[in-house]
Design an enzyme around this catalytic site. Structure first.
Site, PDB file in Angstrom:
ATOM      1  N   MET A  27       2.048  -2.994   2.053  1.00  0.00           N
ATOM      2  CA  MET A  27       2.295  -1.809   1.447  1.00  0.00           C
ATOM      3  C   MET A  27       2.739  -0.850   2.654  1.00  0.00           C
ATOM      4  O   MET A  27       2.589   0.182   2.424  1.00  0.00           O
ATOM      5  CB  MET A  27       1.460  -1.221   0.391  1.00  0.00           C
ATOM      6  CG  MET A  27       1.346  -2.135  -0.753  1.00  0.00           C
ATOM      7  SD  MET A  27       0.740  -1.522  -2.343  1.00  0.00           S
ATOM      8  CE  MET A  27      -0.753  -0.800  -1.787  1.00  0.00           C
ATOM      9  N   GLU A  32      -4.624  -2.827  12.226  1.00  0.00           N
ATOM     10  CA  GLU A  32      -5.064  -4.016  12.641  1.00  0.00           C
ATOM     11  C   GLU A  32      -5.382  -5.067  11.649  1.00  0.00           C
ATOM     12  O   GLU A  32      -5.022  -6.468  12.102  1.00  0.00           O
ATOM     13  CB  GLU A  32      -6.433  -3.668  13.560  1.00  0.00           C
ATOM     14  CG  GLU A  32      -6.696  -4.411  14.959  1.00  0.00           C
ATOM     15  CD  GLU A  32      -5.266  -5.084  15.631  1.00  0.00           C
ATOM     16  OE1 GLU A  32      -5.308  -6.046  15.945  1.00  0.00           O
ATOM     17  OE2 GLU A  32      -4.514  -4.208  15.939  1.00  0.00           O
ATOM     18  N   GLY A  33      -5.575  -4.736  10.563  1.00  0.00           N
ATOM     19  CA  GLY A  33      -6.019  -6.026   9.552  1.00  0.00           C
ATOM     20  C   GLY A  33      -4.640  -6.720   9.391  1.00  0.00           C
ATOM     21  O   GLY A  33      -4.659  -7.693   9.201  1.00  0.00           O
ATOM     22  N   HIS A  34      -3.511  -5.703   9.093  1.00  0.00           N
ATOM     23  CA  HIS A  34      -2.109  -6.283   8.802  1.00  0.00           C
ATOM     24  C   HIS A  34      -1.686  -7.037  10.149  1.00  0.00           C
ATOM     25  O   HIS A  34      -0.951  -8.132  10.003  1.00  0.00           O
ATOM     26  CB  HIS A  34      -1.173  -5.193   8.621  1.00  0.00           C
ATOM     27  CG  HIS A  34      -1.196  -4.329   7.358  1.00  0.00           C
ATOM     28  ND1 HIS A  34      -1.847  -3.126   7.504  1.00  0.00           N
ATOM     29  CD2 HIS A  34      -1.272  -4.697   5.862  1.00  0.00           C
ATOM     30  CE1 HIS A  34      -1.983  -2.721   6.315  1.00  0.00           C
ATOM     31  NE2 HIS A  34      -1.539  -3.442   5.297  1.00  0.00           N
ATOM     32  N   ARG A 184      -6.296   3.075   3.058  1.00  0.00           N
ATOM     33  CA  ARG A 184      -6.724   4.244   2.315  1.00  0.00           C
ATOM     34  C   ARG A 184      -7.708   5.001   3.405  1.00  0.00           C
ATOM     35  O   ARG A 184      -8.417   6.069   2.668  1.00  0.00           O
ATOM     36  CB  ARG A 184      -7.262   3.738   1.055  1.00  0.00           C
ATOM     37  CG  ARG A 184      -6.282   3.513   0.008  1.00  0.00           C
ATOM     38  CD  ARG A 184      -6.634   3.067  -1.519  1.00  0.00           C
ATOM     39  NE  ARG A 184      -5.552   2.919  -2.405  1.00  0.00           N
ATOM     40  CZ  ARG A 184      -4.810   2.138  -2.935  1.00  0.00           C
ATOM     41  NH1 ARG A 184      -5.492   0.597  -2.442  1.00  0.00           N
ATOM     42  NH2 ARG A 184      -4.130   1.931  -3.804  1.00  0.00           N
TER      43      ARG A 184
HETATM   44  P1  AMP Z   1      -1.942  -3.792   1.777  1.00  0.00           P
HETATM   45  O1  AMP Z   1      -0.808  -3.244   2.513  1.00  0.00           O
HETATM   46  O2  AMP Z   1      -2.914  -3.109   1.639  1.00  0.00           O
HETATM   47  O3  AMP Z   1      -1.240  -4.367   0.362  1.00  0.00           O
HETATM   48  O4  AMP Z   1      -2.197  -5.066   2.605  1.00  0.00           O
HETATM   49  C1  AMP Z   1      -1.237  -6.178   2.794  1.00  0.00           C
HETATM   50  C2  AMP Z   1      -2.105  -7.334   3.119  1.00  0.00           C
HETATM   51  O5  AMP Z   1      -3.043  -6.926   4.409  1.00  0.00           O
HETATM   52  C3  AMP Z   1      -2.964  -7.918   2.017  1.00  0.00           C
HETATM   53  O6  AMP Z   1      -3.095  -9.203   1.857  1.00  0.00           O
HETATM   54  C4  AMP Z   1      -4.500  -7.533   2.447  1.00  0.00           C
HETATM   55  O7  AMP Z   1      -5.551  -8.192   2.064  1.00  0.00           O
HETATM   56  C5  AMP Z   1      -4.454  -7.444   3.964  1.00  0.00           C
HETATM   57  N1  AMP Z   1      -5.385  -6.633   4.722  1.00  0.00           N
HETATM   58  C6  AMP Z   1      -5.508  -5.313   4.243  1.00  0.00           C
HETATM   59  N2  AMP Z   1      -6.466  -4.942   5.123  1.00  0.00           N
HETATM   60  C7  AMP Z   1      -7.058  -5.872   5.679  1.00  0.00           C
HETATM   61  C8  AMP Z   1      -8.087  -6.012   6.683  1.00  0.00           C
HETATM   62  N3  AMP Z   1      -9.001  -5.055   7.013  1.00  0.00           N
HETATM   63  N4  AMP Z   1      -8.498  -7.280   7.262  1.00  0.00           N
HETATM   64  C9  AMP Z   1      -7.677  -8.315   6.755  1.00  0.00           C
HETATM   65  N5  AMP Z   1      -6.595  -8.378   5.874  1.00  0.00           N
HETATM   66  C10 AMP Z   1      -6.303  -7.049   5.327  1.00  0.00           C
END
Ligand code: AMP
Length: 276
Positions: A27, A32-34, A184
């Site tokens: 989204m 760094e997670g992404h 968030r």
């Molecule tokens: P989002 O943009 O929040 O929908 O997240 C996109 C993808 O990144 C989803 O598969 C999440 O689970 C993953 N994601 C978000 N935050 C993290 C994180 N801190 N560590 C690992 N993956 C993450």
């Protein structure tokens, strides 16, 4: 790196990328997670695609859809530096054209935990991920363990509907003080940011008790709940010890069980989890 809003252009771009293709749905407001998902996909695939779409149908009325952080220029710069081949940035009109009425509902596994607090959320997630998988036709799709129930719901969906894709689940990336990275987190004021560290501290303390022999799920849930209750800026919504595939609550914690929680830090709702 090719970037487009348009679906038929995306399909043309995709057809020109042979070999194993990896997709990372996001989204945006990338962190760094992404990036960890993208790096993993780059290692394992010949070509990598990323979608950036703040999916309105997975937000429950009253949630943060309109204020969800949008940082597209910065996101594209990061994706370029990570060596991504294709980026799709559909608009809500592209994803849900006039007259839209088709939904994917994954039944039991969507109901507890996040599903109980965010009714309809996983229907929005399953529907948009289906559309992303149909649009990119990836061989592998990468998701974060951060959203553990999302992983369980999507695994069920992929198995039930015979999707020809391998789901790859990547570990949670945390800040140096343990807070799970999340788009968030940008909402948190300095005191809230500090208070939010209780979430991982509480999960880690409960895991330490499990490692020391505690098997009572209630005792582990209570241990987490009490640590969070001691932090005035944080209110737990749920603490769960569940089977990681079905999300059914366990009376006895077993190795591999999912200890998960949701909590409000001020106005900001955060989730986190740890595998026992
Ligand atoms: P989002 O943009 O929040 O929908 O997240 C996109 C993808 O990144 C989803 O598969 C999440 O689970 C993953 N994601 C978000 N935050 C993290 C994180 N801190 N560590 C690992 N993956 C993450």
């Amino acid at each position: 790196m090719r970037v487009t809003e348009n679906l038929s252009e995306l399909r043309t771009i995709r057809r020109a990328l042979p070999g194993v293709f990896g997709l990372i749905p996001t989204m945006g407001a990338l962190h760094e997670g992404h990036a960890s998902l993208i790096r993993r996909a780059r290692l394992e695939c010949d070509h990598v695609g990323v979608s950036i779409f703040v999916n309105p149908t997975q937000f429950v009325p009253g949630e943060d859809l309109s204020k969800y952080p949008r940082t597209i220029e910065k996101d594209l710069a990061l994706l370029g530096s990570l060596g991504v081949d294709a980026v799709w940035t559909p608009t809500p009109e592209v994803m849900y054209p006039d007259g839209y009425q088709t939904w994917i509902a994954v039944d039991k596994v969507s109901r507890p935990l996040e599903g109980a607090h965010r009714p309809g959320h996983f229907c929005g997630v399953a529907t948009v991920v289906t559309k992303l998988l149909h649009s990119f036709t990836p061989d592998r799709a990468y998701f974060g363990q951060k959203d553990a129930q999302q992983v369980a719901v999507l695994r069920r969906m992929v198995a039930d509907l015979n999707f020809s894709v391998e789901l790859v689940v990547c570990p949670i990336v945390r800040e140096p003080d343990g807070l799970a990275m999340s788009s968030r987190n940008a909402y948190l004021g300095p005191q809230e940011r500090n208070a939010a560290t209780v979430l991982y501290r509480a999960l880690s303390a409960a895991k330490a008790r499990f490692d020391a022999g505690e098997r009572g799920a209630e005792a582990l849930r209570d241990a987490v709940g009490e640590m969070i209750a001691a932090e005035p800026l944080v209110t737990a919504q749920y603490v769960s010890v569940a089977d990681p595939d079905t999300l059914e609550e366990l009376p006895e914690a077993a190795s591999g069980a999912l200890l998960s929680l949701a909590a409000c830090v001020g106005e900001t709702r955060l989730i986190d989890n740890i595998l026992l």
